[in-house]
Every structure is written in C-alpha cells, then in structure tokens.
Design an enzyme around this catalytic site. Sequence first.
Site, mmCIF file in Angstrom:
data_model
loop_
_atom_site.group_PDB
_atom_site.id
_atom_site.type_symbol
_atom_site.label_atom_id
_atom_site.label_comp_id
_atom_site.label_asym_id
_atom_site.label_seq_id
_atom_site.Cartn_x
_atom_site.Cartn_y
_atom_site.Cartn_z
ATOM 1 N N GLU A 123 38.873 60.591 28.635
ATOM 2 C CA GLU A 123 39.507 59.702 29.603
ATOM 3 C C GLU A 123 38.732 58.399 29.802
ATOM 4 O O GLU A 123 39.222 57.491 30.465
ATOM 5 C CB GLU A 123 39.685 60.406 30.946
ATOM 6 N N HIS A 125 37.452 56.563 27.080
ATOM 7 C CA HIS A 125 37.704 55.655 25.963
ATOM 8 C C HIS A 125 39.028 55.919 25.250
ATOM 9 O O HIS A 125 39.387 55.207 24.326
ATOM 10 C CB HIS A 125 36.558 55.744 24.939
ATOM 11 N N GLN A 163 35.396 67.199 29.276
ATOM 12 C CA GLN A 163 35.375 68.592 28.842
ATOM 13 C C GLN A 163 35.030 69.550 29.976
ATOM 14 O O GLN A 163 35.553 70.664 30.041
ATOM 15 C CB GLN A 163 34.396 68.760 27.683
ATOM 16 N N HIS A 191 33.296 64.930 20.233
ATOM 17 C CA HIS A 191 33.841 63.813 20.997
ATOM 18 C C HIS A 191 33.744 62.544 20.152
ATOM 19 O O HIS A 191 32.651 62.103 19.815
ATOM 20 C CB HIS A 191 33.062 63.623 22.299
#
Length: 231
Positions: A123, A125, A163, A191
């Site tokens: 949320e 990037h 996460q 990620h």
Amino acid sequence: MKQKGTLLNIMDNQEPGHEAEEMDDHMMSSLETPLRADAFDLSDAEKIVIIERHFREIMHTMGLDLTDDSLKGTPLRVAKMYVQEIFSGLHPENKPVIRRFENKYKYNQMLVERDITVYSSCEHHFVPIIGKAHVAYMPNEHVIGLSKLNRIVQYYARRPQVQERMTMQISNELKEALKTENVAVLIEADHLCVMSRGVNDVSSSTITAEYSGLFEQEPYRSEFLSHIRKK
C-alpha cells in the site's frame, strides 16, 4: 485471548534522514484497511471510468504515446485490473460466504492448509507482494470447506496491504468463521518495493505469523511449523 505474532526480516533504519523513504515500508495505521466512509458510493463501472481517465493522464505526463497500438488500451486495462482483480478485496460484496458444517467426524486434530498463493500489493508503493500463506486450525464443533481457507486468504490479499495487517486480518476472519481461537497463520512473501526499488534487495523475504489459542503453546506451534516445512 491474547494473540501472539512474529515478524522477521524487517530492516531497522539507523541513519537519520531516511525516515521518509525507508520507514514507510512497514507502517500500519490500524488493523482495518483504511477506507473512507464513502468508499462504495460509486459503482465499479464508475470507478473504472475515473481510474482510466487518471491513468491516461499519468501515462501522458510520463511522455508515453497513447496513440500507439500497444499503449492505447492500457488505461482501461489497468482500471479494470484495479477494480475487478487485484483490489477486488476492498469491496465487502466480494467477501467469501463461509458456511460452517457440523464436525460429524469429531475430528479434533490439527488441520493445515499450506502453500496458499498470495498475490497482494504494497500500500506504500502499489507494487506486488508475492508469497505463500500457511493456515491451520483445531476444529471444535464446526469445520469449513477447504477452498474457503484459500478464499479468505485471497480476499484479504486483494487490496493494498502491509503484510502484518494481512496476517492478522486472515487470522481474525478464520477465528470468526470457525468459532474457535485455535488458529495459526504464517505468511512468507517477497516485496517488490524492496526488490525493485530502494535497497534493490532480491534475496530477502518477509515472514509474519499470528498464533492464537492452542497455537500459543509450543507443542502445537512446533507441529504446525513442522507440517509447513515438509516438502
């Protein structure tokens, strides 16, 4: 009952001045996904029209030629993808309907569903989080269909996420669906906000876990971990 969780492989910032770029990687404002009160006033079709227009402007600003055959359909494709696919978990209407069944077999041992595919989005990037979720529970009076375990994971993954929050949301939903505190959730993920930008570290991964009920006890937690490590 008190919940216990684990978060591994999160980098601490030790140099001043890096807060804006690096500390945002794991900020979490609340357990609930931050949504405005009017989040669902617009229909999906209306959202697609607006997102297409804005994404077209983004591409234009970057200097891309939107008359090119390869690019001219991209704004609409992105808008549909956002609303109908990768962020579809934002809308409560897409929440899976979970039907509980009586535990007629009186099965009272651990049930583990491992290697559930996780496709989510950072949320901070808006780039992918890709990994696996492993979930387990100890049945009481009720069980649910195995596919519902996957659908619960996918529902909370298909939204802008961190996460840690995703792990806890899945755990809470499983406890509510199963009417038991005896739930374990572990997520292992890569990620792209770490891999493709910033530190450009392609070798690290992130593990988060949430243990509740019996899984707070070492024997049950160890059994769960042994199951998900077997290949």
